[in-house]
Design a protein around this motif. Structure first.
Motif, mmCIF file in Angstrom:
data_model
loop_
_atom_site.group_PDB
_atom_site.id
_atom_site.type_symbol
_atom_site.label_atom_id
_atom_site.label_comp_id
_atom_site.label_asym_id
_atom_site.label_seq_id
_atom_site.Cartn_x
_atom_site.Cartn_y
_atom_site.Cartn_z
ATOM 1 N N TYR A 12 44.342 41.439 69.778
ATOM 2 C CA TYR A 12 42.891 41.411 69.694
ATOM 3 C C TYR A 12 42.400 42.200 68.492
ATOM 4 C CZ TYR A 12 43.793 40.098 74.441
ATOM 5 O OH TYR A 12 44.288 39.480 75.544
ATOM 6 N N LYS A 13 41.554 41.576 67.732
ATOM 7 C CA LYS A 13 40.927 42.240 66.607
ATOM 8 C C LYS A 13 39.433 42.110 66.787
ATOM 9 C CE LYS A 13 44.703 41.027 63.528
ATOM 10 N NZ LYS A 13 45.462 40.106 64.306
ATOM 11 N N GLU A 14 38.695 42.834 66.002
ATOM 12 C CA GLU A 14 37.242 42.769 66.098
ATOM 13 C C GLU A 14 36.707 41.385 65.755
ATOM 14 O OE1 GLU A 14 34.940 45.063 67.236
ATOM 15 O OE2 GLU A 14 36.787 45.929 67.956
ATOM 16 N N THR A 15 37.472 40.613 65.005
ATOM 17 C CA THR A 15 37.010 39.288 64.605
ATOM 18 C C THR A 15 37.479 38.201 65.562
ATOM 19 O OG1 THR A 15 38.934 39.029 63.179
ATOM 20 C CG2 THR A 15 36.931 39.928 62.171
ATOM 21 N N ASP A 16 38.081 38.561 66.670
ATOM 22 C CA ASP A 16 38.563 37.557 67.606
ATOM 23 C C ASP A 16 37.440 36.692 68.132
ATOM 24 O OD1 ASP A 16 41.234 37.944 67.517
ATOM 25 O OD2 ASP A 16 41.355 39.203 69.288
ATOM 26 N N GLU A 17 37.761 35.444 68.260
ATOM 27 C CA GLU A 17 36.854 34.495 68.863
ATOM 28 C C GLU A 17 37.592 33.834 70.011
ATOM 29 O OE1 GLU A 17 34.578 31.902 66.226
ATOM 30 O OE2 GLU A 17 35.446 33.023 64.559
ATOM 31 N N GLY A 18 36.862 33.415 70.995
ATOM 32 C CA GLY A 18 37.469 32.752 72.126
ATOM 33 C C GLY A 18 36.491 32.651 73.281
ATOM 34 N N VAL A 19 37.042 32.351 74.447
ATOM 35 C CA VAL A 19 36.237 32.185 75.654
ATOM 36 C C VAL A 19 36.897 32.967 76.769
ATOM 37 C CG1 VAL A 19 35.358 30.510 77.311
ATOM 38 C CG2 VAL A 19 35.551 29.873 74.914
ATOM 39 N N PHE A 20 36.086 33.649 77.567
ATOM 40 C CA PHE A 20 36.638 34.294 78.748
ATOM 41 C C PHE A 20 35.793 33.943 79.962
ATOM 42 C CE2 PHE A 20 33.647 37.627 77.501
ATOM 43 C CZ PHE A 20 33.131 38.045 78.712
ATOM 44 N N PRO A 156 41.975 32.656 73.527
ATOM 45 C CA PRO A 156 41.520 32.888 72.151
ATOM 46 C C PRO A 156 41.396 31.585 71.366
ATOM 47 C CG PRO A 156 43.836 33.394 72.325
ATOM 48 C CD PRO A 156 43.371 33.048 73.712
ATOM 49 N N LYS A 157 40.656 31.644 70.301
ATOM 50 C CA LYS A 157 40.455 30.484 69.437
ATOM 51 C C LYS A 157 41.769 30.039 68.806
ATOM 52 C CE LYS A 157 37.621 28.833 65.619
ATOM 53 N NZ LYS A 157 36.598 29.180 64.636
ATOM 54 N N SER A 158 42.706 30.955 68.677
ATOM 55 C CA SER A 158 43.996 30.643 68.063
ATOM 56 C C SER A 158 44.936 29.875 68.992
ATOM 57 C CB SER A 158 44.671 31.934 67.601
ATOM 58 O OG SER A 158 44.883 32.790 68.697
ATOM 59 N N THR A 180 31.904 33.074 79.117
ATOM 60 C CA THR A 180 31.236 33.573 77.922
ATOM 61 C C THR A 180 32.051 33.192 76.690
ATOM 62 O OG1 THR A 180 30.450 35.458 79.203
ATOM 63 C CG2 THR A 180 30.332 35.632 76.801
ATOM 64 N N VAL A 181 31.353 32.715 75.677
ATOM 65 C CA VAL A 181 31.957 32.418 74.379
ATOM 66 C C VAL A 181 31.791 33.667 73.521
ATOM 67 C CG1 VAL A 181 31.871 30.952 72.339
ATOM 68 C CG2 VAL A 181 31.415 29.983 74.590
ATOM 69 N N VAL A 182 32.900 34.127 72.942
ATOM 70 C CA VAL A 182 32.887 35.340 72.132
ATOM 71 C C VAL A 182 32.964 34.955 70.668
ATOM 72 C CG1 VAL A 182 34.109 37.485 71.619
ATOM 73 C CG2 VAL A 182 34.040 36.634 73.960
ATOM 74 N N LYS A 183 31.996 35.447 69.932
ATOM 75 C CA LYS A 183 31.950 35.244 68.479
ATOM 76 C C LYS A 183 32.195 36.595 67.811
ATOM 77 C CE LYS A 183 30.627 30.932 68.630
ATOM 78 N NZ LYS A 183 31.486 29.866 68.212
ATOM 79 N N PRO A 184 32.645 36.604 66.557
ATOM 80 C CA PRO A 184 32.887 37.894 65.886
ATOM 81 C C PRO A 184 31.576 38.647 65.683
ATOM 82 C CG PRO A 184 33.196 36.085 64.347
ATOM 83 C CD PRO A 184 32.985 35.472 65.701
ATOM 84 N N GLU A 185 31.690 39.977 65.759
ATOM 85 C CA GLU A 185 30.509 40.832 65.546
ATOM 86 C C GLU A 185 30.250 40.948 64.053
ATOM 87 O OE1 GLU A 185 31.430 44.528 67.370
ATOM 88 O OE2 GLU A 185 30.948 43.800 69.380
ATOM 89 N N ASN A 186 29.010 40.964 63.688
ATOM 90 C CA ASN A 186 28.635 41.180 62.287
ATOM 91 C C ASN A 186 28.584 42.675 62.013
ATOM 92 O OD1 ASN A 186 28.383 38.443 61.904
ATOM 93 N ND2 ASN A 186 26.219 38.431 62.450
#
Length: 187
Positions: A12-20, A156-158, A180-186
């Motif tokens: 997991y990184k701060e830029t991870d995208e995915g769904v939980f 994860p998106k990967s 919830t869909v997780v998008k990277p934080e700006n």
């Protein structure tokens, strides 16, 4: 012997995208993990507030190499404890007390035991911290209830075959209370 690659522990990184999805019971997360494995998503994870018996088998997670680290660290401690006492007693300060042998190994047992347990414990904690990359600089908290009483399924998106809308509907079909869909934080 299985020793996991370090990259597996830094998923997991701060830029991870995915769904939980959030699940209420251990049985629900076990069922969801099994169906996710059957769906052939790779790299999914279950977020649990406490250990759930059987989750590793259901997810297909291989056995950890940490017990081997513990074993060899304990063996190292045993050898160090034995050799230190023997060399000290037989070579550095040999004293013949009441005709006893200079190699009184039975007197070494308490110290050998203590050093064995000490080395096994210290090396196990150090290896676990290294493999899990503890402490991490920052980590996004996906849901506050994952630390107390609810369970999460993270895809994860990967993951192979990832399609956001399909994953959302898949997790909902599993009985996920919140998806919830997780998008990277700006930043």
């Amino acid at each position: 012997m299985y020793l996991p690659k370090l990259e597996q522990f830094h998923k997991y990184k701060e830029t991870d995208e995915g769904v939980f999805g959030v699940f209420e019971t251990p049985e629900a997360i076990l069922s969801a993990a099994e169906k996710t494995k059957q769906k052939d998503y790779e790299g999914f994870d279950c977020l649990l507030p406490y250990p759930v018996h059987g989750i590793d088998e259901v997810m297909g997670t291989p056995r950890s190499g940490l017990p081997w680290i513990t074993f060899f660290a304990g063996l190292f401690g045993c050898v160090i404890g034995t050799s230190f006492q023997y060399l000290t007693h037989a070579y550095d300060w040999p004293m013949n007390i009441a005709g006893k042998s200079l190699n009184a190994w039975f007197a070494y047992v308490p110290i050998i035991f203590e050093i064995t347990v000490f080395c096994a414990g210290i090396y196990t904690v150090a290896a676990l911290a290294y493999l899990c990359a503890i402490p991490k600089a920052s980590r996004r908290i996906l849901h506050k209830d994952f630390t107390s009483h609810r369970f999460g399924l993270w895809i994860p998106k990967s993951a192979k075959g990832y399609n956001e809308s399909e994953v959302v509907s898949f997790i909902k079909s599993l009985g996920g209370a919140e998806v919830t869909v997780v998008k990277p934080e700006n930043k």
